[in-house]
Design a protein around this motif. Structure first.
Motif, PDB file in Angstrom:
ATOM      1  N   GLY A 138       0.854  -1.186   0.000  1.00 48.19           N
ATOM      2  CA  GLY A 138       0.000   0.000   0.000  1.00 48.19           C
ATOM      3  C   GLY A 138       0.887   1.232   0.000  1.00 48.19           C
ATOM      4  O   GLY A 138       1.459   1.586  -1.016  1.00 48.19           O
ATOM      5  N   TYR A 179      -2.732   1.828  -3.956  1.00 44.67           N
ATOM      6  CA  TYR A 179      -3.492   0.679  -3.480  1.00 44.67           C
ATOM      7  C   TYR A 179      -4.150  -0.075  -4.632  1.00 44.67           C
ATOM      8  O   TYR A 179      -4.580   0.515  -5.621  1.00 44.67           O
ATOM      9  CB  TYR A 179      -4.557   1.145  -2.482  1.00 44.67           C
ATOM     10  CG  TYR A 179      -3.949   1.910  -1.328  1.00 44.67           C
ATOM     11  CD1 TYR A 179      -3.503   1.245  -0.195  1.00 44.67           C
ATOM     12  CD2 TYR A 179      -3.769   3.284  -1.412  1.00 44.67           C
ATOM     13  CE1 TYR A 179      -2.911   1.944   0.852  1.00 44.67           C
ATOM     14  CE2 TYR A 179      -3.170   3.989  -0.372  1.00 44.67           C
ATOM     15  CZ  TYR A 179      -2.741   3.314   0.747  1.00 44.67           C
ATOM     16  OH  TYR A 179      -2.143   4.002   1.770  1.00 44.67           O
ATOM     17  N   GLY A 186      -0.425   3.719   9.167  1.00 40.36           N
ATOM     18  CA  GLY A 186      -1.763   3.165   9.281  1.00 40.36           C
ATOM     19  C   GLY A 186      -2.576   3.676  10.451  1.00 40.36           C
ATOM     20  O   GLY A 186      -3.757   3.341  10.570  1.00 40.36           O
ATOM     21  N   GLU A 235      -5.168   7.242   1.297  1.00 43.09           N
ATOM     22  CA  GLU A 235      -6.139   6.191   0.966  1.00 43.09           C
ATOM     23  C   GLU A 235      -7.531   6.781   1.030  1.00 43.09           C
ATOM     24  O   GLU A 235      -8.183   6.839   2.085  1.00 43.09           O
ATOM     25  CB  GLU A 235      -5.989   5.011   1.921  1.00 43.09           C
ATOM     26  CG  GLU A 235      -7.044   3.905   1.797  1.00 43.09           C
ATOM     27  CD  GLU A 235      -7.255   3.392   0.382  1.00 43.09           C
ATOM     28  OE1 GLU A 235      -7.736   4.168  -0.450  1.00 43.09           O
ATOM     29  OE2 GLU A 235      -6.967   2.207   0.126  1.00 43.09           O
ATOM     30  N   ALA A 262      -8.759  -6.019   6.519  1.00 48.28           N
ATOM     31  CA  ALA A 262      -7.586  -5.596   7.293  1.00 48.28           C
ATOM     32  C   ALA A 262      -7.623  -6.169   8.706  1.00 48.28           C
ATOM     33  O   ALA A 262      -6.578  -6.546   9.261  1.00 48.28           O
ATOM     34  CB  ALA A 262      -7.522  -4.069   7.342  1.00 48.28           C
ATOM     35  N   GLU A 295      -4.697  -0.420   6.593  1.00 45.37           N
ATOM     36  CA  GLU A 295      -3.241  -0.476   6.528  1.00 45.37           C
ATOM     37  C   GLU A 295      -2.665  -0.520   7.931  1.00 45.37           C
ATOM     38  O   GLU A 295      -3.228   0.070   8.855  1.00 45.37           O
ATOM     39  CB  GLU A 295      -2.732   0.771   5.784  1.00 45.37           C
ATOM     40  CG  GLU A 295      -1.351   0.642   5.227  1.00 45.37           C
ATOM     41  CD  GLU A 295      -1.123   1.646   4.098  1.00 45.37           C
ATOM     42  OE1 GLU A 295      -0.183   1.442   3.316  1.00 45.37           O
ATOM     43  OE2 GLU A 295      -1.894   2.625   3.988  1.00 45.37           O
ATOM     44  N   GLY A 344       4.316  -6.406   1.373  1.00 41.25           N
ATOM     45  CA  GLY A 344       4.239  -5.058   1.911  1.00 41.25           C
ATOM     46  C   GLY A 344       5.504  -4.279   1.629  1.00 41.25           C
ATOM     47  O   GLY A 344       6.383  -4.712   0.868  1.00 41.25           O
ATOM     48  N   ALA A 390      -0.999  -3.500   3.575  1.00 43.97           N
ATOM     49  CA  ALA A 390      -2.364  -3.050   3.330  1.00 43.97           C
ATOM     50  C   ALA A 390      -3.219  -4.218   2.847  1.00 43.97           C
ATOM     51  O   ALA A 390      -2.731  -5.124   2.171  1.00 43.97           O
ATOM     52  CB  ALA A 390      -2.385  -1.935   2.282  1.00 43.97           C
TER      53      ALA A 390
END
Length: 451
Positions: A73, A77, A213, A238, A358, A381, A405, A425
């Motif tokens: 991510g 994405y 995140g 995002e 997630a 994330e 990742g 992500a």
């Protein structure tokens, strides 16, 4: 490479027309040391079908995002883009990256951009949005310059949770100096940004969800900034997260910038992407780029115009807010089409799917010995800490076709605290099998390393 006519007579005639006696005269102003002494080391020309075969072979060496488990991510994405989006943006009346220079004959393009602006303003909770920027990072830098103009102050404070690429772009725009405060990368928090605000601060820049995140408390940041007469710039990499978390505008943001790639735009091996920018109505004349507005013509029919174009191609250079000379119109169109297909209910459902996957990823990672999850809150994330340097582990898994990742050390090579960190992500395209494969490979890689 020079074009040579088929005959010497043709060549002489062409040279005579432009007043040159030999072809070498065309290069007379090029310094001798800059001229090539031998042909460029490139393959000789080939038939089209051989060139096509060669390019396909080179492309086949790429590992695309959809070729296996994918957890990368960090600002770009992998989401599903409906086929209808690609079909519609390739129609001849849409296939351009430009806001029209003759808006009165481009009503369809202007209407699309007007609706795009409306969507962005609604998403961000702001009053007005422009007709797109290049990408999220340059939109952030433009927002910083905008804040300086609005406050007539120069000091900018960047959160430790801001994406390193965005931080570097802002630094490129502003240069290093005492007026730019870049707080150290902080996987656990955003640094002491609120305590660094003073009477010279033009704006603080906070990202949520941040690079690691974490979801950030924007109300506290807004209150602290406004108490000192500064502005709050909120960055969102995002944009799907805005379907689930509260809009930054409702939490006190003054300028919101975002990367819109997640909606309507595939990864495309790095771009092009589309930057979003929205702000409060009273700041509109300092907003860079262009803004499309709605009006009526002489007969009372609905029409669209370029309401504000505060860039140097439209007004005197010294009064321009920015030298951004185009926008990402085609990517903005893709964004707007996909958003229209989703609707408000669809966006919320998409956001819930992302968060749901997630959560499953976080739970599975928690079962892998030696893996520590750093997030108490997240959208789609998260960051994990390994007991060993992360980059070799990520490379090892990549050889097994699992893209596990981003090792943070790739973007923060000089920060020892980031050496063992991976940002991962999950999106609506992440499957249970993908998550199980990641956990299995990660467990095996860490066990092998321990031996």
């Amino acid at each position: 490479m020079r074009y040579l006519p088929h005959s010497e007579h043709e060549r002489a005639d062409m040279l005579a027309v432009i007043g040159a006696s030999t072809a070498e005269d065309l290069f007379a102003r090029v310094p001798r040391h800059a001229l090539l002494r031998e042909p460029v080391n490139l393959p000789r020309h080939s038939p089209e079908f051989l060139v096509e075969a060669k390019m396909k072979a080179l492309a086949g060496r790429n590992h695309a995002a959809g070729d296996g488990p994918f957890f990368i991510g960090a600002g770009a994405y992998r989401h599903h883009v409906p086929a209808s989006v690609d079909h519609l943006i390739q129609r001849s009346e849409w296939l351009t990256a430009y806001t029209p220079y003759q808006p009165e004959v481009s009503q369809g393009t202007l209407q699309m951009l007007f609706e795009f602006q409306t969507q962005v303003a609604h998403l961000t909770g702001m009053e007005v949005a422009n007709a797109s920027m290049y990408d999220g990072s340059t939109a952030t830098a433009e927002a910083v310059l905008m804040a300086r103009r609005l406050t007539r102050r120069s000091r900018i404070i960047l959160s430790g949770g801001l994406h390193p690429h965005y931080r570097d772009v802002v630094r490129t725009y502003l240069g290093d100096g005492p007026d730019l405060v870049c707080l150290p990368a902080s996987p656990e928090g955003q640094g002491d940004i609120l305590n660094r605000i003073d009477g010279d601060t033009a704006a603080i820049v906070v990202q949520t969800p941040d690079f690691y995140g974490h979801l950030r408390d924007l109300r506290a940041a807004a209150d602290a900034a406004h108490a000192a007469g500064a502005l709050l710039i909120v960055v969102v990499t995002e944009v799907v997260s805005l379907g689930l978390i509260e809009a930054p505008g409702a939490l006190g943001a003054d300028i919101v910038v975002a990367e819109g790639q997640s909606i309507g735009n595939s990864l495309n091996f790095g771009g092009p992407y589309v930057g979003l920018m929205a702000t409060r109505k009273e700041f509109i004349r300092q907003m860079p780029g262009r803004l499309c507005g709605e009006t009526v013509d002489a007969d009372g029919n609905r029409g669209f115009v370029l309401t504000l174009s505060t860039r140097e191609q439209h007004i005197r250079r010294e009064k321009a807010t920015s030298n951004i000379c185009t926008n990402s119109g085609l990517c903005a169109l893709a964004f707007s089409i996909h958003m229209s297909l989703l609707g408000e209910a669809g966006l919320k459902k998409l956001a819930r799917l992302n968060h749901h996957n997630a959560v499953k990823l976080a739970k599975m990672l928690g079962t892998v010995p030696g893996v520590e999850l750093l997030n108490h809150s997240f959208f789609n994330e998260m960051t994990i800490r390994l007991p060993v340097p992360a980059a070799p582990i990520v490379e090892l898994l990549a050889r097994a076709d699992v893209l596990a990742g981003l090792p943070v050390s790739r973007l923060e090579p000089d920060n020892p605290a980031c050496e063992n960190l991976i940002v991962l992500a999950a999106t609506e395209l992440t499957t249970d099998d993908d998550i199980a494969m990641l956990a299995e490979c990660l467990h095996a890689a860490l066990s092998e390393d321990a031996q």
